[in-house]
Design a protein around this motif. Sequence first.
Motif, PDB file in Angstrom:
ATOM      1  N   ASP A  20       0.734  -1.214   0.026  1.00 55.22           N
ATOM      2  CA  ASP A  20      -0.141   0.030   0.143  1.00 55.22           C
ATOM      3  C   ASP A  20       0.843   1.325   0.096  1.00 55.22           C
TER       4      ASP A  20
ATOM      5  N   LYS B  11       1.751   2.053  -3.706  1.00 55.33           N
ATOM      6  CA  LYS B  11       0.900   2.927  -4.316  1.00 55.33           C
ATOM      7  C   LYS B  11       0.786   4.306  -4.004  1.00 55.33           C
ATOM      8  N   LEU B  12       0.863   4.553  -2.675  1.00 55.01           N
ATOM      9  CA  LEU B  12       0.811   6.031  -2.347  1.00 55.01           C
ATOM     10  C   LEU B  12       2.019   6.714  -2.681  1.00 55.01           C
TER      11      LEU B  12
ATOM     12  N   THR C   4       3.603   6.413  -5.735  1.00 52.32           N
ATOM     13  CA  THR C   4       2.984   6.984  -7.026  1.00 52.32           C
ATOM     14  C   THR C   4       2.240   8.610  -6.959  1.00 52.32           C
ATOM     15  N   GLU C   5       1.479   8.344  -6.138  1.00 51.34           N
ATOM     16  CA  GLU C   5       0.691   9.810  -5.700  1.00 51.34           C
ATOM     17  C   GLU C   5       1.660  10.718  -5.340  1.00 51.34           C
ATOM     18  N   LEU C   6       2.631  10.464  -4.358  1.00 52.87           N
ATOM     19  CA  LEU C   6       3.637  11.232  -4.013  1.00 52.87           C
ATOM     20  C   LEU C   6       4.633  11.873  -4.996  1.00 52.87           C
ATOM     21  N   LYS C   7       4.735  11.311  -5.691  1.00 54.43           N
ATOM     22  CA  LYS C   7       5.719  11.718  -6.896  1.00 54.43           C
ATOM     23  C   LYS C   7       5.059  12.495  -7.741  1.00 54.43           C
ATOM     24  N   LYS C   8       3.677  12.275  -8.138  1.00 56.42           N
ATOM     25  CA  LYS C   8       3.021  13.241  -8.701  1.00 56.42           C
ATOM     26  C   LYS C   8       2.833  14.561  -8.240  1.00 56.42           C
ATOM     27  N   GLU C   9       2.859  14.627  -6.762  1.00 53.64           N
ATOM     28  CA  GLU C   9       2.787  16.058  -6.045  1.00 53.64           C
ATOM     29  C   GLU C   9       4.151  16.615  -6.243  1.00 53.64           C
ATOM     30  N   ASN C  10       4.991  15.893  -6.049  1.00 57.96           N
ATOM     31  CA  ASN C  10       6.608  16.481  -5.926  1.00 57.96           C
ATOM     32  C   ASN C  10       7.283  15.946  -7.049  1.00 57.96           C
ATOM     33  N   SER C  11       7.485  16.685  -8.252  1.00 60.96           N
ATOM     34  CA  SER C  11       7.888  16.317  -9.403  1.00 60.96           C
ATOM     35  C   SER C  11       9.572  16.057  -9.447  1.00 60.96           C
TER      36      SER C  11
END
Length: 466
Positions: free
Chosen positions: A74, A77-78, A80-87
Amino acid sequence: MTILSGVKLKLYPNTAQKQTIEQTFGNSRFVWNQFCSMQENRYNAMIDDYKQYKKQAKENGQKIINPIYIGDYDMQKLLTELKKENSWLHFSDATVLQKTLSNLDKAYKNFFKKPDQFEKPKFKSRKQRSQSFTGRTNKLKSGETSVYVTGPRYIYVPKLGFVKTSKTTRINGQIKEYTVIRESSGNYYISFQIEEPNHELLVKTKQLMGGDLGLTNLLTLSNGLKFPRFSPGQALTFSLKAQSKASKSMNRNSKILNTKELIYLIEKGIFDEDKYKASNLFDFKNHEKRMQKSAKAQRKVANKRHDYLHKLTTKLVKAYDVIVLEDLKVKNMLKNHKLAKAISNASWATFVRFLRYKCEWYGKLFILVPPHYTSRICHQCGRDSGKKPLDIREWTCPHCHETHDRDINAAINILYRGLKTYLQSQLLLLNEQMKNGYFSTIFFQVASQWLTQTITYFNQALNIAW
């Protein structure tokens, strides 16, 4: 035979590669702290309910499921979202961030499984002088791995490119993981976990060895051989001087960090903010230089010590098929402040660790036994002659009047005890395998009779009263 081994090389990165390495340190630390904070908040919010649920589940005989902890799957999976928020996290190798979460997952599992033995994971700080990150290797379409050797002194690392290193000829096998380290001395290193598929075993010598660890001599063998402890010589003197200067620098600079002094100055109304602006030792460049100099001196001593221990352990593994040592509780022994420095310099735990994995690599038998009363029992008659102070190095048995060297006698007792323990464990294993139908009845009777007779030999013929 396939084994996993480690190889550590020194890195010589250029300016751009150093910046990438430092950014990866920061990205790995950021991911660790973000998920550690999330786990910490869930733990504080749900720990009371979890303890009550765990108690009821034990009473009812139900399987305990931990609702507090978010597992590795889990968290990935989180991520991946963190990398979208912090490029800016994309500037680091993806496997480094994944491995960071895997390490956090392992740390929390250990904490929940054995809370008395493992602490709860802590946040990481950029102010720590030693930093590291670990990444995995992936197989490319070309058949090569993402980390590979490109020349005698060059390797390719994702996001870093081609980096100059020390001798790469030591890498013999497939690279599974890599770890980049910046030590407190400021030097960069890379460590590889390597899978060696065709590892050759050493030739059997049919020799047994019992060893007694000590301070005067690092190791005394049951055949009378003695190996001296590591002596760093002038390197240790230089290291102690560098440490002394660094500690004096810290004491001088810590005056402005004293909380009681600041409270007193504020109460008196004479606090000068500009004068006390530097509230951290990292703001003092000279202090940092002294700490790096001290770290380099300590690293030099540590390298010499490891070199000595590696050469000695390799020599022992090549010469003996069975190695028996005493299982010393070094952590408890370090509480004796009179001997703590000498025990630390002897590096017993490191010596035992080196011997253990080298015996596994080369097909030799390694046994650890309790050290109780090995110096007190006479190996000739098997009687306990009482406690003796450390300054007595030779003694005569009051029962059989045999004169013993304290360390050699202990080494012989350790060898006997180790062989007896091993044979007893083999007898228990044979009984278990017989119950499962692995052996015929005749083979079991012959084998168990031989093991029983051998154990009796150590108990009666040698009169070992353990």
